[in-house]
Design a protein around this motif. Structure first.
Motif, PDB file in Angstrom:
ATOM      1  N   MET A 118      -7.937 -11.062   5.604  1.00  0.00           N
ATOM      2  CA  MET A 118      -7.257 -10.483   4.433  1.00  0.00           C
ATOM      3  C   MET A 118      -6.627  -9.137   4.799  1.00  0.00           C
ATOM      4  N   PHE A 119      -7.396  -8.330   5.533  1.00  0.00           N
ATOM      5  CA  PHE A 119      -6.913  -6.988   5.871  1.00  0.00           C
ATOM      6  C   PHE A 119      -5.699  -7.068   6.802  1.00  0.00           C
ATOM      7  N   SER A 120      -5.730  -8.058   7.725  1.00  0.00           N
ATOM      8  CA  SER A 120      -4.638  -8.141   8.697  1.00  0.00           C
ATOM      9  C   SER A 120      -3.324  -8.601   8.057  1.00  0.00           C
ATOM     10  N   ILE A 121      -3.440  -9.306   6.925  1.00  0.00           N
ATOM     11  CA  ILE A 121      -2.213  -9.728   6.216  1.00  0.00           C
ATOM     12  C   ILE A 121      -1.403  -8.498   5.789  1.00  0.00           C
ATOM     13  N   LEU A 122      -2.136  -7.392   5.631  1.00  0.00           N
ATOM     14  CA  LEU A 122      -1.506  -6.140   5.191  1.00  0.00           C
ATOM     15  C   LEU A 122      -0.314  -5.765   6.083  1.00  0.00           C
ATOM     16  N   ALA A 123      -0.447  -6.007   7.390  1.00  0.00           N
ATOM     17  CA  ALA A 123       0.625  -5.638   8.328  1.00  0.00           C
ATOM     18  C   ALA A 123       1.927  -6.353   7.963  1.00  0.00           C
TER      19      ALA A 123
ATOM     20  N   SER B 179       7.292  -6.603   4.860  1.00  0.00           N
ATOM     21  CA  SER B 179       8.169  -7.164   3.827  1.00  0.00           C
ATOM     22  C   SER B 179       8.464  -6.142   2.735  1.00  0.00           C
ATOM     23  N   ALA B 180       7.444  -5.324   2.386  1.00  0.00           N
ATOM     24  CA  ALA B 180       7.665  -4.284   1.365  1.00  0.00           C
ATOM     25  C   ALA B 180       8.625  -3.226   1.887  1.00  0.00           C
ATOM     26  N   ALA B 181       8.479  -2.874   3.165  1.00  0.00           N
ATOM     27  CA  ALA B 181       9.368  -1.867   3.760  1.00  0.00           C
ATOM     28  C   ALA B 181      10.809  -2.373   3.779  1.00  0.00           C
ATOM     29  N   TYR B 182      10.983  -3.655   4.095  1.00  0.00           N
ATOM     30  CA  TYR B 182      12.337  -4.228   4.126  1.00  0.00           C
ATOM     31  C   TYR B 182      12.992  -4.077   2.752  1.00  0.00           C
ATOM     32  N   ARG B 183      12.192  -4.373   1.706  1.00  0.00           N
ATOM     33  CA  ARG B 183      12.736  -4.292   0.348  1.00  0.00           C
ATOM     34  C   ARG B 183      13.060  -2.836  -0.035  1.00  0.00           C
TER      35      ARG B 183
ATOM     36  N   GLY C 229      -5.560   2.206 -12.723  1.00  0.00           N
ATOM     37  CA  GLY C 229      -6.815   2.698 -12.151  1.00  0.00           C
ATOM     38  C   GLY C 229      -6.659   3.118 -10.702  1.00  0.00           C
ATOM     39  N   SER C 230      -7.780   3.169  -9.993  1.00  0.00           N
ATOM     40  CA  SER C 230      -7.731   3.626  -8.592  1.00  0.00           C
ATOM     41  C   SER C 230      -7.750   2.429  -7.642  1.00  0.00           C
ATOM     42  N   TYR C 231      -7.014   2.557  -6.552  1.00  0.00           N
ATOM     43  CA  TYR C 231      -6.891   1.458  -5.586  1.00  0.00           C
ATOM     44  C   TYR C 231      -6.999   1.987  -4.162  1.00  0.00           C
ATOM     45  N   PHE C 232      -7.351   1.071  -3.269  1.00  0.00           N
ATOM     46  CA  PHE C 232      -7.388   1.419  -1.843  1.00  0.00           C
ATOM     47  C   PHE C 232      -6.467   0.446  -1.094  1.00  0.00           C
ATOM     48  N   ALA C 233      -6.932  -0.072   0.047  1.00  0.00           N
ATOM     49  CA  ALA C 233      -6.053  -0.892   0.899  1.00  0.00           C
ATOM     50  C   ALA C 233      -5.585  -2.178   0.228  1.00  0.00           C
ATOM     51  N   GLU C 234      -6.267  -2.568  -0.860  1.00  0.00           N
ATOM     52  CA  GLU C 234      -5.907  -3.838  -1.494  1.00  0.00           C
ATOM     53  C   GLU C 234      -4.623  -3.732  -2.313  1.00  0.00           C
ATOM     54  N   SER C 235      -4.139  -2.497  -2.558  1.00  0.00           N
ATOM     55  CA  SER C 235      -3.012  -2.326  -3.479  1.00  0.00           C
ATOM     56  C   SER C 235      -1.792  -3.152  -3.061  1.00  0.00           C
ATOM     57  N   LEU C 236      -1.406  -3.040  -1.784  1.00  0.00           N
ATOM     58  CA  LEU C 236      -0.201  -3.740  -1.340  1.00  0.00           C
ATOM     59  C   LEU C 236      -0.424  -5.248  -1.296  1.00  0.00           C
ATOM     60  N   LEU C 237      -1.653  -5.663  -0.945  1.00  0.00           N
ATOM     61  CA  LEU C 237      -1.947  -7.102  -0.908  1.00  0.00           C
ATOM     62  C   LEU C 237      -1.781  -7.714  -2.298  1.00  0.00           C
ATOM     63  N   LEU C 238      -2.156  -6.950  -3.311  1.00  0.00           N
ATOM     64  CA  LEU C 238      -2.052  -7.445  -4.685  1.00  0.00           C
ATOM     65  C   LEU C 238      -0.602  -7.422  -5.176  1.00  0.00           C
TER      66      LEU C 238
END
Lengths: 217, 346
Positions: free
Chosen positions: A120-125, A130-134, B240-249
């Motif tokens: 899950m954490f690695s998907i962040l990359a 994709s967010a940066a592109y937008r 509310g408050s968020y950490f690393a999950e913010s962008l995933l959501l």
């Protein structure tokens, strides 16, 4: 009933709010012990609240399976995983390691939970890309400024960028330490004022919507 | 230092004779433990040398230069707890003053309820987001963040949930509030239920609109992402408050085409929310949301109080910067008496 739902919670909030606001200024052992005890109470309440959470999970997924809503198969997987973890947990007596040797619970944690969390954490990359592109499509003046700043900071942060354009290091430091810090501090001052104001509103009973039912009852 | 006059002495500190002076900035001028130019050592109670209240301790000083050394006489002192941390007196004065300003602003707002509020696009969009969900026949997803009820941002998120739930009840739309904390879930259940009652739609309330998922960060994120992809809510609220999950959501939510409104005081997650959400309540706007949505004069009055507080802080920042710069230019620490008033001492 109104006393239990309204007046008592407001009275408790006022007394505890004022008491622990004052506690911050009192370094006496009695005051330190009070905050330690309250922290323990909060942990105890959280422990009991977990039962509420479990009841909610069982109820929500039981309804999904019963009604066979789309994705109800996942609810069965959840029940199975939950049951397996509970059985393994009891079997391992809640320990992940005994005398240095990994227990079944430890194995379950290390070889299922940790990789899943890592995935899950690695998907962040990819999501950042994709967010940066937008964000960096230079459609407006603000987006263009963002794009230029991001490129400069990226160049100043990677070894190749520093080799090709050495001056980007100084620009990056200035952007981060001056512009970025100033904005962050401004946001933090606003947040702090907002937190103090909301805390005071709650302690004084002005804001009571968190008790449910709006403010007019 | 020793626990008895005859007990063996332990070395608790050693430093060069030209260091550890009492100097401006270490202590506020109103709570200086010794005169300027004296040396000082802060002793913290530890396992190696526990300091107990009411117990006498004995101290002696050794001054050494080259091979020569000289011992001072033994001094005795008894440890006693303080009733008030005088170094934080300025903090207390400011809290009391700010409380006064807030109460005065509330009183003023009661007398004159027509207080101007600047437009907050994110809050104006709440109605639009709920209306869109109603038209599309899709649910609304509302997240209260990763914090517990002991966090002010979570309380703010639950307060906004109450206002959103009233509108949701009015439009007869489906609301889903997945939780990471069972206590927050219990509070939100009550808030949503009361909001439906207040909107005159108690029959439309569903008890399972608030549900617990897990307290684990990424398991929760995976579950909420799954809800977004399967049920495709038309509006997502991230308060509310968020950490690393913010962008995933939020990135998952953006990929489903939902209108997204975020509000957080987590400054490190703000760039992600601004990038991926349609509207973002930045920092203090999250706390102002309740007043903005309800337009109650008493709550709106507190915003005026906050603005006065911020104006005073800005004034103090400008004055402090000028005085500190002037102090350096003139080579004087005379301004420290004024600057200490605004410092945070522990």
């Amino acid at each position: 009933m109104i006393f239990l739902k309204r007046q008592l919670p407001l009275a408790v909030t006022f007394v505890m709010g004022v008491a622990f606001a004052i506690q911050y200024y009192i370094p006496h052992p009695v005051s330190e012990e009070a905050i330690t005890n309250v922290s323990k109470w909060m942990q105890i309440i959280s422990g009991f609240a977990l039962a509420l959470g479990l009841a909610s999970i069982f109820h929500v997924h039981a309804v999904k399976i019963k009604r066979q809503v789309p994705g109800w198969g996942y609810s069965i997987v959840l029940y199975a995983a939950m049951l397996a973890t509970i059985i393994v947990g009891f079997w391992s007596k809640g320990e992940t390691r005994v005398n240095g040797a990994q227990t079944a619970l430890g194995w379950l944690y290390d070889y299922s939970m940790v990789p899943l969390q890592g995935t899950m954490f690695s998907i962040l990359a990819f999501f950042i890309a994709s967010a940066a592109y937008r964000a960096f499509r230079a459609r407006s003046r603000e987006a263009s400024v963002l794009l230029v700043a991001a490129v400069l900071v990226m160049m100043g942060r990677v070894p190749l960028g520093q080799f090709l354009l050495p001056w980007t290091w100084d620009v990056t430091q200035w952007l981060l330490n001056v512009v970025n810090s100033a904005v962050r501090r401004a946001i933090l001052i606003g947040v702090s004022m907002g937190q103090v104001a909301l805390s005071l509103k709650i302690i004084l009973g002005i804001e009571r919507a968190y008790l449910g039912g709006g403010r007019d009852q | 230092m020793a626990e008895g006059a005859a007990a063996p002495f332990k070395k608790v500190a050693e430093f060069p004779s030209n260091t550890r002076y009492v100097k401006p900035g270490d202590f506020p001028w109103w709570a200086q433990p010794a005169a300027k130019g004296d040396h000082y050592v802060k002793l913290v109670s530890s396992q190696a040398f526990p300091i107990e209240n009411g117990k006498p301790y004995f101290v002696k000083l050794r001054v050494r230069e080259g091979v020569q050394e000289v011992w001072s006489e033994v001094a005795e002192a008894t440890a006693a707890p303080n009733i008030f941390n005088t170094a934080q007196a300025n903090n207390l004065v400011f809290v009391v003053a700010f409380t006064g300003v807030l109460l005065a602003s509330i009183a003023a707002a009661r007398r004159n309820p027509h207080v101007h509020l600047r437009r907050i696009a994110g809050l104006d969009a709440v109605e639009e987001a709920i209306g869109r969900s109603t038209e599309m026949g899709r649910p609304i997803l509302y997240l209260t963040g990763s914090g517990g009820m002991d966090e002010v941002s979570t309380i703010a998120a639950t307060v906004i949930l109450g206002e959103v739930a009233k509108k949701v009840a009015h439009y007869d739309t489906s609301l889903k509030v997945p939780h990471r904390d069972p206590i927050v879930m219990a509070v939100c259940q009550e808030i949503v239920k009361e909001s439906y009652v207040a909107a005159g739609r108690p029959d439309a309330y569903k008890d399972d609109s608030n549900f617990f998922i897990t307290s684990d960060q990424f398991s929760y994120t995976a579950a909420v992402d799954g809800i977004m992809l399967r049920e495709k809510p038309a509006a997502n609220f991230f308060m509310g408050s968020y950490f690393a999950e913010s962008l995933l959501l939020t990135e998952t939510g953006a990929s489903t085409g939902a209108i997204q409104i975020a509000g957080t005081d987590s400054d490190h997650q703000l760039p992600f929310f601004v990038t991926t959400c349609d509207y973002t309540l930045i920092g203090e706007e999250l706390y102002a949301a309740s007043a903005y949505l309800s337009r109650e004069p008493v709550l709106v009055g507190t915003l005026r109080g906050q603005d006065i507080g911020k104006a005073l802080i800005m004034g103090a920042l400008i004055l402090g910067t000028c005085l500190a710069t002037l102090g350096v230019l003139l080579g004087t620490d005379g301004f420290s008496y004024l600057l200490d008033l605004f410092k945070d001492f522990k």
